[in-house]
Design a protein around this motif. Structure first.
Motif, mmCIF file in Angstrom:
data_model
loop_
_atom_site.group_PDB
_atom_site.id
_atom_site.type_symbol
_atom_site.label_atom_id
_atom_site.label_comp_id
_atom_site.label_asym_id
_atom_site.label_seq_id
_atom_site.Cartn_x
_atom_site.Cartn_y
_atom_site.Cartn_z
ATOM 1 N N GLU A 265 23.020 47.593 35.533
ATOM 2 C CA GLU A 265 23.655 47.913 36.806
ATOM 3 C C GLU A 265 24.292 46.682 37.446
ATOM 4 O O GLU A 265 25.396 46.746 37.988
ATOM 5 C CB GLU A 265 22.625 48.537 37.754
ATOM 6 N N LEU A 266 23.569 45.577 37.370
ATOM 7 C CA LEU A 266 24.108 44.340 37.935
ATOM 8 C C LEU A 266 25.332 43.882 37.145
ATOM 9 O O LEU A 266 26.320 43.413 37.726
ATOM 10 C CB LEU A 266 23.031 43.254 37.932
ATOM 11 N N ARG A 267 25.293 44.025 35.831
ATOM 12 C CA ARG A 267 26.434 43.658 35.010
ATOM 13 C C ARG A 267 27.653 44.519 35.351
ATOM 14 O O ARG A 267 28.781 44.034 35.415
ATOM 15 C CB ARG A 267 26.069 43.794 33.536
ATOM 16 N N ARG A 268 27.401 45.791 35.620
ATOM 17 C CA ARG A 268 28.486 46.697 35.998
ATOM 18 C C ARG A 268 29.095 46.263 37.325
ATOM 19 O O ARG A 268 30.326 46.251 37.480
ATOM 20 C CB ARG A 268 27.934 48.119 36.108
ATOM 21 N N GLU A 269 28.277 45.873 38.293
ATOM 22 C CA GLU A 269 28.792 45.423 39.591
ATOM 23 C C GLU A 269 29.669 44.182 39.439
ATOM 24 O O GLU A 269 30.728 44.068 40.068
ATOM 25 C CB GLU A 269 27.630 45.121 40.532
ATOM 26 N N VAL A 270 29.230 43.265 38.608
ATOM 27 C CA VAL A 270 30.000 42.039 38.420
ATOM 28 C C VAL A 270 31.348 42.346 37.777
ATOM 29 O O VAL A 270 32.390 41.810 38.177
ATOM 30 C CB VAL A 270 29.205 41.019 37.569
ATOM 31 N N LEU A 271 31.368 43.211 36.773
ATOM 32 C CA LEU A 271 32.625 43.570 36.114
ATOM 33 C C LEU A 271 33.589 44.242 37.091
ATOM 34 O O LEU A 271 34.789 43.942 37.105
ATOM 35 C CB LEU A 271 32.352 44.490 34.923
ATOM 36 N N GLU A 272 33.062 45.129 37.913
ATOM 37 C CA GLU A 272 33.926 45.790 38.901
ATOM 38 C C GLU A 272 34.487 44.780 39.902
ATOM 39 O O GLU A 272 35.656 44.867 40.302
ATOM 40 C CB GLU A 272 33.131 46.874 39.628
ATOM 41 N N TRP A 273 33.660 43.836 40.313
ATOM 42 C CA TRP A 273 34.106 42.808 41.260
ATOM 43 C C TRP A 273 35.201 41.932 40.650
ATOM 44 O O TRP A 273 36.179 41.585 41.303
ATOM 45 C CB TRP A 273 32.905 41.973 41.682
ATOM 46 N N ILE A 274 35.074 41.580 39.362
ATOM 47 C CA ILE A 274 36.094 40.768 38.688
ATOM 48 C C ILE A 274 37.430 41.502 38.659
ATOM 49 O O ILE A 274 38.493 40.911 38.904
ATOM 50 C CB ILE A 274 35.631 40.411 37.257
ATOM 51 N N VAL A 275 37.379 42.802 38.371
ATOM 52 C CA VAL A 275 38.611 43.602 38.345
ATOM 53 C C VAL A 275 39.272 43.586 39.718
ATOM 54 O O VAL A 275 40.495 43.433 39.836
ATOM 55 C CB VAL A 275 38.317 45.039 37.885
ATOM 56 N N GLN A 276 38.480 43.725 40.777
ATOM 57 C CA GLN A 276 39.034 43.710 42.134
ATOM 58 C C GLN A 276 39.676 42.360 42.454
ATOM 59 O O GLN A 276 40.771 42.305 43.035
ATOM 60 C CB GLN A 276 37.926 44.019 43.146
ATOM 61 N N CYS A 277 39.019 41.262 42.066
ATOM 62 C CA CYS A 277 39.574 39.924 42.331
ATOM 63 C C CYS A 277 40.875 39.713 41.576
ATOM 64 O O CYS A 277 41.831 39.128 42.097
ATOM 65 C CB CYS A 277 38.557 38.849 41.938
ATOM 66 N N ALA A 278 40.937 40.182 40.331
ATOM 67 C CA ALA A 278 42.152 40.028 39.527
ATOM 68 C C ALA A 278 43.305 40.817 40.132
ATOM 69 O O ALA A 278 44.464 40.385 40.076
ATOM 70 C CB ALA A 278 41.889 40.473 38.088
ATOM 71 N N ASP A 279 42.997 41.961 40.732
ATOM 72 C CA ASP A 279 44.046 42.777 41.357
ATOM 73 C C ASP A 279 44.539 42.158 42.663
ATOM 74 O O ASP A 279 45.717 42.290 43.018
ATOM 75 C CB ASP A 279 43.518 44.190 41.625
ATOM 76 N N ARG A 280 43.633 41.485 43.384
ATOM 77 C CA ARG A 280 43.989 40.980 44.708
ATOM 78 C C ARG A 280 44.824 39.705 44.649
ATOM 79 O O ARG A 280 45.687 39.487 45.488
ATOM 80 C CB ARG A 280 42.719 40.722 45.533
ATOM 81 N N SER A 281 44.562 38.813 43.691
ATOM 82 C CA SER A 281 45.247 37.509 43.715
ATOM 83 C C SER A 281 45.760 37.108 42.326
ATOM 84 O O SER A 281 45.394 36.058 41.803
ATOM 85 C CB SER A 281 44.288 36.425 44.227
ATOM 86 N N PRO A 282 46.614 37.942 41.719
ATOM 87 C CA PRO A 282 47.105 37.600 40.375
ATOM 88 C C PRO A 282 47.971 36.347 40.352
ATOM 89 O O PRO A 282 48.104 35.718 39.300
ATOM 90 C CB PRO A 282 47.914 38.846 39.984
#
Length: 968
Positions: A435-452
């Motif tokens: 579950e924690l690994r899933r949260e981190v992956l989702e957060w990385i995707v959000q960061c990549a979308d916000r500041s490419p």
């Protein structure tokens, strides 16, 4: 910027002719560099002046000291057509002890004009045919020109008495250079005078200009930077400048001697950062050391193991493709994945990318993203990106000498406009909580979308599940390939040098040969496996491989076990305790029991899966005859759960316990996850475990030996390479039994097998003996029997190839007679009769094969044998002779050049001469062109088509003498 100095030079540019050229290849007409440097510090201050212009953003491209002239300044200037070009300013710098004004005749007395005239002649001669070179000639004087003195241009153009008198006086000072009046006038019309401040004033002006480029530096810091800049210039004047940016240029442009004399923006990059962005400089200086510590340096040595000392570059491939890519592909997308198996080199690669990117930025090369490695665990729980990166960077870089705490804002914005941060996220698979690994992956995707435009991300880890893969979306997926044969050799050699192994070069060759012959080289083709195997080897106080492969693998497994139970933050034992302790001490104790027995459980499974066992006791669950039929994770979990240690304890949910088992299996180092399957990291790991289980009873052991030896005994022919080499590794494990009753069985069966009719079994003995697995006393009769069998084949067999192969095995078993046999076979002129009658690939020559094999054992004797083949112009095919010379060249034998030259000139057949000439071109292109011209002249009427191809190659080499053949 400087008092009284005019920097506008655009009007001095001549007509732009379409390109920018560099006079770096012109030999200097005179060179008094070191003497000049000793006599004139003023000249260094002049060069510092232009270096500060570069730092200040003025259009100065580079400054070269003591090449052609005292100082050569390259500037970008405009052209009449609105473009730009490079203006090269060749300066003679003149100073004197008094400050009286200069006259033109005094400048003539200083010999400045003599030097500039020689320079002018060299430049005009070198660029006489439509040159693109724009240049000016300058006399830079310390002080002022006397009042009323005309310019050199006026002297050249005016017919007045005074001007004529001065021109005549200057001409007399250049009389020995034989300049006619026309050349003298043209030359003088193009000479300029720069009046410079006196040396003390120039030094002060330089410091003031430097201070004007930065508001945050103190007076003391400015003085230090000025001294640093002055020292760089003096190093350039002494031809001792070593710009670091050379390391990153794949095709160096200036010659090395110029690099040692030339200051560029890259040379001054660190000074520029200190002036403009000190926080970035601190980050870069610490990041440059990111590859100092090796992630797999498990054994303590007398000095720390640096990753940069032992790492071998690996190849990256895009998923579902065989295309190989440079690691710079990892910064081209806002988000991508990098996968590799356990120990596949992910951590090493990420640290290397960070260190290399920092070194490039410090060298002024800022075209690539600036990398920062972050452990995935540092991103839990998810928080603002700037804060997360700052926290991770301060923690990791503080160990590498970070001079200042970095703030969040530093990572929120791009390191420089137009560039990005490359965030390298390591150890995603080390987050054991799904579950924690899933949260981190989702957060990385959000960061990549916000500041490419500011951040790009690389998620590195072992292959992840399809569900987690979907979280990342349609992003590129790259895989890190294993070592090639050459890579493995370099990696082992690096480790041996680091670990202090005596004679690392020779030891590496022997170690690689041992690994290869026993089927272990594939196991060593990842950075982790290579490092562990080398460290296991170094654990022996005598510096030898353990006395058996089982002992080697046992030590290897012990190291893996110790690494798995490491108490560090990324150690699995620490993470397993965090996972299970919340369910109570009983669950934590049961989990610890499973970890302790895990290697034994995996060993039982390997034994049942490796062979068709005859002893049902090796099964954990004998009612199930097919053991791990699909190697699915589900099957592994099921079978582990059937053991007492693997049974789920009360108080923990099934899902958490299952996740714990999977994590334990994937972190143990013996298995690798491939999608929904778990495979052994390498076949030899499974063979080791299976052999240990086959040794449980003498009856099972004997039957297993019979089964595996049959294919060696009955292979259908004497050629040893018809042997089932893929089984040699497993048999080697089998015969390394730890009980005398089992060793007696193996001794008897191998002795009966090593006959003249079964060379493969002799080869098998040689493979086993190479590891020192056969005890000298008890196994010597088997070795002696193999020696007798191979000797008989060498002496009496009718097939030449079989005789060479038998001599090769003999050399493995008993070096002296084996090498003598190979040496004799290489000289035997009748050996290649069959090849000469039907020539094909030269490497199929039996004599050549004997010489090459001899060279593998003894470089000198092998090289002598190859040279004899080169000289054999009566009994040997011409292409075999060329191939022998090529092997000498590949091994840096000093006779290779003469051998290839002889074949290029005297070989009777044009195809062999051409083959020799192409090889010779790697040594001397000019001489090779002479050989090729003679070849064309000799054979142009016999084979005009081939000669036309040769002429085309000559044109590519820059030789136009046969151009008419190409045009025809």
């Amino acid at each position: 910027m400087w008092r009284g100095i005019t920097l506008g030079l655009a009007e001095l540019a001549t007509e732009d002719k379409g390109g920018r050229v560099d006079p770096r290849h012109i030999p200097a007409p005179d060179n008094t560099g070191t003497e000049t440097e000793k006599r004139f510090a003023f000249q260094a201050h002049v060069a510092v002046r232009y270096a500060i212009e570069m730092l200040g953003g003025y259009p100065v491209d580079n400054v070269t000291c003591e090449h052609i002239e005292d100082v050569v300044v390259a500037r970008t200037v405009g052209t009449p057509h609105g473009g730009s070009t490079t203006l090269w300013d060749f300066q003679q710098v003149k100073s004197r002890e008094h400050d009286k004004p200069w006259t033109l005749l005094q400048i003539g007395d200083s010999k400045a004009l003599r030097s500039l005239l020689r320079t002018d002649r060299v430049l005009r001669q070198a660029f006489s045919e439509g040159s693109d070179l724009n240049y000016r000639l300058t006399v830079a004087i310390e002080g002022k020109l006397a009042a009323g003195e005309p310019s050199f241009r006026d002297i050249a153009r005016s017919g007045g008495k005074r001007e004529s008198r001065i021109r005549a006086g200057l001409g007399s000072k250049l009389e020995d250079l034989d300049a006619d009046p026309g050349e003298l006038s043209d030359f003088l019309s193009r000479v300029h005078i720069d009046e410079l401040p006196l040396r003390g004033e120039l030094e002060r002006d330089n410091r003031d200009a430097l201070a004007g480029l930065s508001e945050h530096l103190t007076v003391a810091e400015i003085r230090h930077l000025h001294q640093t800049l002055f020292d760089l210039v003096r190093s350039a004047m002494l031809e001792q400048l070593c710009p670091q940016w050379q390391l990153f240029v794949t095709q160096p442009d200036p010659a090395e001697v110029i690099l040692r004399k030339r200051l560029t923006r890259q040379t001054l990059a660190t000074i520029a950062l200190r002036l403009q962005r000190p926080e970035l400089l601190y980050f870069l200086q610490a990041s440059r050391r990111a590859d100092y510590q090796h992630p797999y340096g498990l054994l303590e040595t007398s000095f720390p193991t640096r990753l940069s000392d032992v790492r071998v570059p690996q190849r990256i491939s895009i998923a579902a493709s065989s295309d190989t890519l440079p690691d710079t592909c990892l910064g081209q997308d806002a988000l991508c994945m990098l996968t590799a198996g356990p120990g596949g080199g992910k951590t090493s690669l990420l640290r290397t990318i960070q260190a290399r990117s920092a070194a490039q930025w410090l060298a002024g090369i800022e075209t690539q993203p600036l990398a920062l490695t972050v452990n995935a665990a540092a991103l839990t729980p998810p928080r603002p990106l700037g804060a997360a990166l700052a926290s991770a960077a301060n923690e990791t870089l503080s160990l590498l000498g970070l001079g200042r705490t970095l703030g969040e804002e530093f990572f929120r914005t791009a390191p420089r406009p137009g560039t990005t941060w490359l965030v390298l996220i390591d150890g995603m698979d080390e987050i054991t909580d799904p579950e924690l690994r899933r949260e981190v992956l989702e957060w990385i995707v959000q960061c990549a979308d916000r500041s490419p435009a500011v951040h790009s991300f690389v998620v590195a880890g072992r292959p992840i599940s399809d569900a987690e893969r979907k979280l990342l979306g349609a992003v590129p997926e790259y895989r890190l390939d294993q070592f090639s044969t050459e890579d493995l050799h370099s990696a082992v050699q690096g480790w041996f040098r680091q670990l202090g192994i005596p004679r690392p070069d020779t030891s590496t060759d022997a170690f690689i040969a041992a690994l290869s012959s026993a089927g272990m080289s594939k196991l060593a083709r990842t950075p982790l496996m290579t490092s562990l195997l080398c460290q296991v080897y170094s654990m022996n106080p005598d510096g030898v491989i353990p006395d058996s492969r089982i002992a080697l693998y046992s030590s290897f497994a012990d190291l893996l076990h110790e690494r798995m139970h490491n108490r560090g933050p990324s150690g699995f034992r620490t993470q397993s305790e965090h996972l299970t302790q919340r369910f109570g001490p009983a669950v934590a104790k049961h989990a610890e029991s499973l970890l302790s027995e895990l290697l034994d459980l995996i060993g039982q499974m390997a034994a049942a899966d490796e062979s068709r066992p005859v002893d049902p006791l090796i099964y954990i669950h004998p009612a199930k005859p097919e053991y791990l039929p699909d190697h699915s994770i589900e099957a592994w979990i099921t079978l582990i759960s059937r053991s007492p240690a693997g049974e789920r304890p009360p108080g923990i949910t099934r899902k958490v316990w299952t996740d714990f088992i999977v994590s334990a299996l994937t972190r143990c180092g013996l298995l690798v996850r491939e999608g929904d399957r778990l495979e052994f990291a390498h076949k030899t790991v499974q063979e080791y475990c299976a052999a240990r289980w086959a040794m449980r009873t003498p009856h099972a052991y004997e039957q297993e030996l019979d089964r595996t030896l049959q294919r060696w005994i009955h292979n259908g022919g004497p050629n040893p390479w018809g042997a089932p080499l893929e089984t040699a590794s497993y048999i080697s494990f089998l015969i390394e039994a730890d009980r005398s009753v089992l060793r007696d069985i193996a001794h008897r069966k191998l002795y009966d097998s090593v006959t003249r009719e079964s060379l493969p079994c002799c080869l098998l003995v040689a493979i086993i003996n190479r590891f020192g697995s056969l005890e000298p006393e008890s196994w010597q009769p088997v070795i002696d029997q193999a020696i007798r069998s191979t000797t008989a084949v060498v002496e009496v067999d009718e097939d030449p190839a079989t005789r060479v192969w038998a001599a090769t095995i003999l050399a493995e078993l008993d070096e002296a007679p084996g090498l003598a046999a190979l040496e004799s076979l290489a000289k035997e002129t009748t050996l290649d009769h069959g090849f000469n009658e039907d020539p094909h690939t030269p490497d199929f020559s039996d004599r050549l094969q004997a010489a090459r094999t001899l060279m593998q054992f003894d470089t000198r004797r092998g090289a002598d044998a190859l040279m004899q083949l080169v000289l054999d112009d009566e009994d040997l095919d011409e292409l075999v002779r060329v191939r022998a010379a090529e092997i000498l060249f590949e091994n840096s034998d000093e006779r290779a050049e003469a051998a290839l030259g002889m074949l290029a000139e005297d070989s009777p057949w044009y195809y062999s001469r051409f083959a020799a000439i192409k090889l010779y071109s790697k040594i001397d292109r000019h001489t090779a062109a002479e050989y090729l011209n003679r070849l064309i002249e000799d054979w142009r009427y016999d084979d005009p088509e081939s000669c036309q191809d040769y002429a085309y190659l000559l044109v590519q080499w820059g030789d136009p003498r046969q151009l008419h053949l190409v045009e025809d």
